[in-house]
Design a protein around this motif. Structure first.
Motif, short mmCIF file in Angstrom:
data_model
loop_
_atom_site.label_atom_id
_atom_site.label_comp_id
_atom_site.label_asym_id
_atom_site.label_seq_id
_atom_site.Cartn_x
_atom_site.Cartn_y
_atom_site.Cartn_z
N HIS A 11 38.02 39.48 44.60
CA HIS A 11 37.42 38.35 43.65
C HIS A 11 36.68 37.34 44.20
O HIS A 11 35.69 36.74 43.57
N ARG A 69 36.43 33.50 35.76
CA ARG A 69 37.61 34.17 36.05
C ARG A 69 37.85 34.55 37.17
O ARG A 69 38.98 34.73 37.96
N ASP A 70 36.69 35.03 38.01
CA ASP A 70 36.78 35.59 39.52
C ASP A 70 37.23 34.20 40.21
O ASP A 70 38.11 34.60 41.37
N ARG A 84 39.20 31.80 39.48
CA ARG A 84 40.57 31.53 39.23
C ARG A 84 41.31 32.52 40.01
O ARG A 84 42.56 32.38 40.45
N LYS A 85 41.05 33.94 39.88
CA LYS A 85 41.80 34.70 40.64
C LYS A 85 41.65 35.01 42.28
O LYS A 85 42.53 34.92 42.85
N GLU A 90 43.45 41.81 47.12
CA GLU A 90 42.24 41.05 47.62
C GLU A 90 41.09 42.03 47.89
O GLU A 90 39.93 41.85 47.45
#
Length: 206
Positions: free
Chosen positions: A109, A51-52, A54-55, A104
């Protein structure tokens, strides 16, 4: 030889008794729980890492794409009316870039992705050690101390991840306050003081 060996084995089992069987069953259950918990934590942190990642990738690519678009809009040679529209569009895109940069900086992330990667690697190492020990003893643990050490290692990995996460989430003011508190609790002498232990005033160099 076989009969003697069988007699020794029977005596060992008899000396173990029901209490030894219950203790071994309890140890097996705790070992199974630990392996399942390590697998559960590993799956959870792998999801967080994906998840991190991808973000972080989406924010980075969006920022780079918008920045390139702003550069192109400002560099195109067109009529005055069209140029006014392009300048307005570039202004809006520049504001979006600022918002993405702030997002950000707040969510971090990319740094969380790096943090989760380290946690996943440590959990994978712990799981590999558990599998190695289980393979060495035929899948049945025999030493409760090893079980306690593995559980302590799992707790340490999770605690370290939580501590690093809290550090990432601290505001600059809170970080300065923490640094000030640490400095007040454990003051360090200045270079001039450490270099002049006698207490006499320092003489200027020639």
């Amino acid at each position: 030889m076989d009969s003697a060996g069988g007699t020794v084995e029977d005596n060992t089992e008899a000396s173990a008794g029901p209490g030894g069987a219950v203790a071994q069953a309890d140890l097996d259950a705790r070992w199974q729980f630990l392996r399942q918990e390590v697998a559960r934590q590993l799956a959870s942190y792998r999801r967080r890492r994906r998840r991190d990642k991808r973000k972080a990738f989406a924010l980075q690519m969006a920022t780079v794409t918008l920045s390139a678009t702003v550069t192109i809009l400002l560099g195109l040679r067109t009529s005055d009316a069209t140029r006014a529209w392009m300048l307005n569009i570039a202004l809006v895109l520049g504001a979006l870039i600022t918002v993405l940069a702030a997002a950000e900086a707040f969510f971090t992330h990319r740094r969380l992705w790096v943090l989760r990667t380290g946690t996943v690697r440590r959990l994978e190492t712990l799981g590999r050690h558990l599998d190695f020990y289980s393979a060495g003893v035929g899948g049945r643990p025999t030493d409760p101390a090893v079980l306690g050490d593995c559980l302590a290692e799992l707790d340490a990995i999770i605690a370290e991840d939580q501590r690093a996460w809290h550090q990432l989430r601290e505001t600059p003011a809170a970080a300065k306050e923490s640094a000030f508190s640490l400095g007040a609790a454990d003051p360090t002498p200045s270079p001039s003081a450490s270099g002049n232990d006698s207490g006499a005033p320092a003489t200027p160099g020639v």
